[in-house]
Scaffold this motif. Structure first.
Motif, mmCIF file in Angstrom:
data_model
loop_
_atom_site.group_PDB
_atom_site.id
_atom_site.type_symbol
_atom_site.label_atom_id
_atom_site.label_comp_id
_atom_site.label_asym_id
_atom_site.label_seq_id
_atom_site.Cartn_x
_atom_site.Cartn_y
_atom_site.Cartn_z
ATOM 1 N N ARG A 126 -15.330 -9.255 0.502
ATOM 2 C CA ARG A 126 -14.855 -8.902 1.679
ATOM 3 C C ARG A 126 -15.126 -7.246 2.146
ATOM 4 N NH1 ARG A 126 -8.867 -10.098 2.251
ATOM 5 N NH2 ARG A 126 -8.664 -9.037 0.394
ATOM 6 N N ALA A 127 -14.953 -6.912 3.272
ATOM 7 C CA ALA A 127 -15.111 -5.529 3.764
ATOM 8 C C ALA A 127 -13.789 -4.781 3.214
ATOM 9 C CB ALA A 127 -15.142 -5.489 5.179
ATOM 10 N N VAL A 128 -14.440 -3.489 2.881
ATOM 11 C CA VAL A 128 -13.328 -2.761 2.291
ATOM 12 C C VAL A 128 -12.190 -2.458 3.354
ATOM 13 C CG1 VAL A 128 -12.574 -0.186 1.633
ATOM 14 C CG2 VAL A 128 -14.652 -1.266 0.955
ATOM 15 N N ALA A 129 -12.529 -2.326 4.834
ATOM 16 C CA ALA A 129 -11.572 -2.298 5.938
ATOM 17 C C ALA A 129 -10.810 -3.595 5.935
ATOM 18 C CB ALA A 129 -12.273 -2.029 7.167
ATOM 19 N N ASP A 130 -11.208 -4.679 5.544
ATOM 20 C CA ASP A 130 -10.393 -5.902 5.724
ATOM 21 C C ASP A 130 -9.052 -5.683 4.576
ATOM 22 O OD1 ASP A 130 -11.695 -6.913 7.922
ATOM 23 O OD2 ASP A 130 -13.133 -7.965 6.885
ATOM 24 N N VAL A 131 -9.838 -5.374 3.366
ATOM 25 C CA VAL A 131 -8.749 -5.193 2.392
ATOM 26 C C VAL A 131 -7.778 -4.218 2.362
ATOM 27 C CG1 VAL A 131 -8.594 -4.402 -0.308
ATOM 28 C CG2 VAL A 131 -10.353 -5.947 0.618
ATOM 29 N N GLU A 132 -8.088 -3.071 3.238
ATOM 30 C CA GLU A 132 -7.121 -2.061 3.582
ATOM 31 C C GLU A 132 -6.277 -2.549 4.471
ATOM 32 O OE1 GLU A 132 -7.078 2.376 5.419
ATOM 33 O OE2 GLU A 132 -8.290 2.003 4.017
ATOM 34 N N ARG A 133 -6.694 -3.234 5.627
ATOM 35 C CA ARG A 133 -5.946 -3.836 6.647
ATOM 36 C C ARG A 133 -4.533 -4.604 6.032
ATOM 37 N NH1 ARG A 133 -9.353 -3.693 10.065
ATOM 38 N NH2 ARG A 133 -10.830 -5.440 9.567
ATOM 39 N N GLU A 134 -5.078 -5.498 5.181
ATOM 40 C CA GLU A 134 -4.140 -6.417 4.481
ATOM 41 C C GLU A 134 -3.388 -5.607 3.743
ATOM 42 O OE1 GLU A 134 -4.956 -9.493 0.976
ATOM 43 O OE2 GLU A 134 -5.914 -10.164 2.781
ATOM 44 N N SER A 135 -3.512 -4.634 3.044
ATOM 45 C CA SER A 135 -2.539 -3.867 2.237
ATOM 46 C C SER A 135 -1.779 -3.106 3.063
ATOM 47 C CB SER A 135 -3.449 -2.905 1.490
ATOM 48 O OG SER A 135 -4.082 -3.558 0.306
ATOM 49 N N VAL A 136 -2.206 -2.622 4.306
ATOM 50 C CA VAL A 136 -1.347 -1.958 5.207
ATOM 51 C C VAL A 136 -0.397 -2.914 5.860
ATOM 52 C CG1 VAL A 136 -1.384 -0.812 7.429
ATOM 53 C CG2 VAL A 136 -2.928 0.040 5.498
ATOM 54 N N ALA A 137 -0.784 -4.164 6.039
ATOM 55 C CA ALA A 137 0.119 -4.929 6.741
ATOM 56 C C ALA A 137 1.392 -5.403 5.988
ATOM 57 C CB ALA A 137 -0.521 -6.199 7.135
ATOM 58 N N ALA A 138 1.214 -5.243 4.656
ATOM 59 C CA ALA A 138 2.218 -5.516 3.660
ATOM 60 C C ALA A 138 3.544 -4.274 3.706
ATOM 61 C CB ALA A 138 1.859 -5.704 2.497
ATOM 62 N N ILE A 139 3.047 -3.154 4.074
ATOM 63 C CA ILE A 139 4.015 -2.125 4.298
ATOM 64 C C ILE A 139 4.651 -1.993 5.461
ATOM 65 C CG2 ILE A 139 3.906 0.230 3.867
ATOM 66 C CD1 ILE A 139 1.108 0.038 2.441
ATOM 67 N N PRO A 140 5.748 -1.883 5.527
ATOM 68 C CA PRO A 140 6.766 -1.801 6.722
ATOM 69 C C PRO A 140 6.406 -0.431 7.509
ATOM 70 C CG PRO A 140 8.124 -2.969 5.011
ATOM 71 C CD PRO A 140 6.674 -2.290 4.460
ATOM 72 N N ALA A 141 6.032 0.520 6.933
ATOM 73 C CA ALA A 141 5.745 1.786 7.569
ATOM 74 C C ALA A 141 4.172 1.692 8.507
ATOM 75 C CB ALA A 141 5.748 3.026 6.681
ATOM 76 N N GLY A 142 3.747 0.619 8.174
ATOM 77 C CA GLY A 142 2.382 0.208 8.567
ATOM 78 C C GLY A 142 1.137 1.236 8.264
ATOM 79 N N ARG A 143 1.387 1.892 7.170
ATOM 80 C CA ARG A 143 0.284 2.791 6.865
ATOM 81 C C ARG A 143 0.313 2.991 5.149
ATOM 82 N NH1 ARG A 143 2.089 7.843 5.989
ATOM 83 N NH2 ARG A 143 4.361 8.254 7.011
ATOM 84 N N TYR A 144 -0.899 3.553 4.676
ATOM 85 C CA TYR A 144 -0.610 4.150 3.334
ATOM 86 C C TYR A 144 0.411 5.747 3.349
ATOM 87 C CZ TYR A 144 -4.157 0.944 1.516
ATOM 88 O OH TYR A 144 -4.745 -0.154 1.000
ATOM 89 N N GLY A 145 0.705 5.958 2.430
ATOM 90 C CA GLY A 145 1.634 7.343 2.403
ATOM 91 C C GLY A 145 0.522 8.312 2.101
ATOM 92 N N HIS A 146 0.924 9.474 2.461
ATOM 93 C CA HIS A 146 0.147 10.750 2.394
ATOM 94 C C HIS A 146 0.545 11.599 1.264
ATOM 95 C CE1 HIS A 146 -1.710 10.440 6.311
ATOM 96 N NE2 HIS A 146 -0.521 10.123 6.689
ATOM 97 N N VAL A 147 -0.468 12.251 0.463
ATOM 98 C CA VAL A 147 0.021 12.801 -0.848
ATOM 99 C C VAL A 147 0.896 13.903 -0.568
ATOM 100 C CG1 VAL A 147 -1.926 12.418 -2.076
ATOM 101 C CG2 VAL A 147 -1.933 14.487 -0.698
ATOM 102 N N ASN A 148 1.137 14.638 0.709
ATOM 103 C CA ASN A 148 1.972 15.531 0.854
ATOM 104 C C ASN A 148 3.615 15.017 0.988
ATOM 105 O OD1 ASN A 148 1.192 14.375 3.281
ATOM 106 N ND2 ASN A 148 1.818 16.322 4.452
ATOM 107 N N GLU A 149 3.697 13.715 1.621
ATOM 108 C CA GLU A 149 4.902 12.934 1.488
ATOM 109 C C GLU A 149 5.415 12.788 0.113
ATOM 110 O OE1 GLU A 149 4.600 10.243 5.627
ATOM 111 O OE2 GLU A 149 3.265 9.883 3.946
ATOM 112 N N PHE A 150 4.641 12.558 -0.806
ATOM 113 C CA PHE A 150 4.934 12.263 -1.903
ATOM 114 C C PHE A 150 5.137 13.499 -2.710
ATOM 115 C CE2 PHE A 150 4.189 11.568 -6.655
ATOM 116 C CZ PHE A 150 4.813 10.339 -6.952
ATOM 117 N N GLY A 151 4.464 14.657 -2.644
ATOM 118 C CA GLY A 151 4.712 15.941 -2.937
ATOM 119 C C GLY A 151 6.081 16.400 -2.609
ATOM 120 N N ALA A 152 6.329 16.051 -1.236
ATOM 121 C CA ALA A 152 7.626 16.685 -1.002
ATOM 122 C C ALA A 152 8.746 15.869 -1.440
ATOM 123 C CB ALA A 152 7.521 16.736 0.795
ATOM 124 N N THR A 153 8.662 14.658 -1.555
ATOM 125 C CA THR A 153 9.911 14.057 -2.303
ATOM 126 C C THR A 153 9.887 14.464 -3.732
ATOM 127 O OG1 THR A 153 9.405 11.980 -0.895
ATOM 128 C CG2 THR A 153 10.644 11.695 -2.750
#
Length: 83
Positions: free
Chosen positions: A29-56
């Motif tokens: 499959r296309a990488v964009a399709d795989v990413e879209r499927e992964s993002v669809a499973a995340i209630p926030a609707g996106r991947y996190g950013h490293v700065n968010e993890f770092g701030a936590t």
């Protein structure tokens, strides 16, 4: 002494991109399709950013969190649906 766990979900990193690319190749499959499927499973609707993890992480290591101990804290945009 404080002991806490900081548990990442899908944080946008080179490793996440490589995992998505490998998944796309494995499933033909296309990488964009795989990413879209992964993002669809995340209630926030996106991947996190490293700065968010770092701030936590910085908060858990800070004086205001000095009384927080024994916590397993998910930094995952709601991906894991449990308390």
């Amino acid at each position: 002494m404080t002991v806490n766990l900081l548990l990442p979900g899908r944080i946008r990193t080179d490793r996440t991109a490589a995992t998505d690319a490998a998944n796309a190749e494995r499933t033909h499959r296309a990488v964009a399709d795989v990413e879209r499927e992964s993002v669809a499973a995340i209630p926030a609707g996106r991947y996190g950013h490293v700065n968010e993890f770092g701030a936590t992480a910085a908060f858990l290591c800070s004086a205001p969190a000095s009384y927080v101990t024994g916590v397993a804290l998910w930094c995952d945009g709601g991906l894991v649906r449990s308390l």
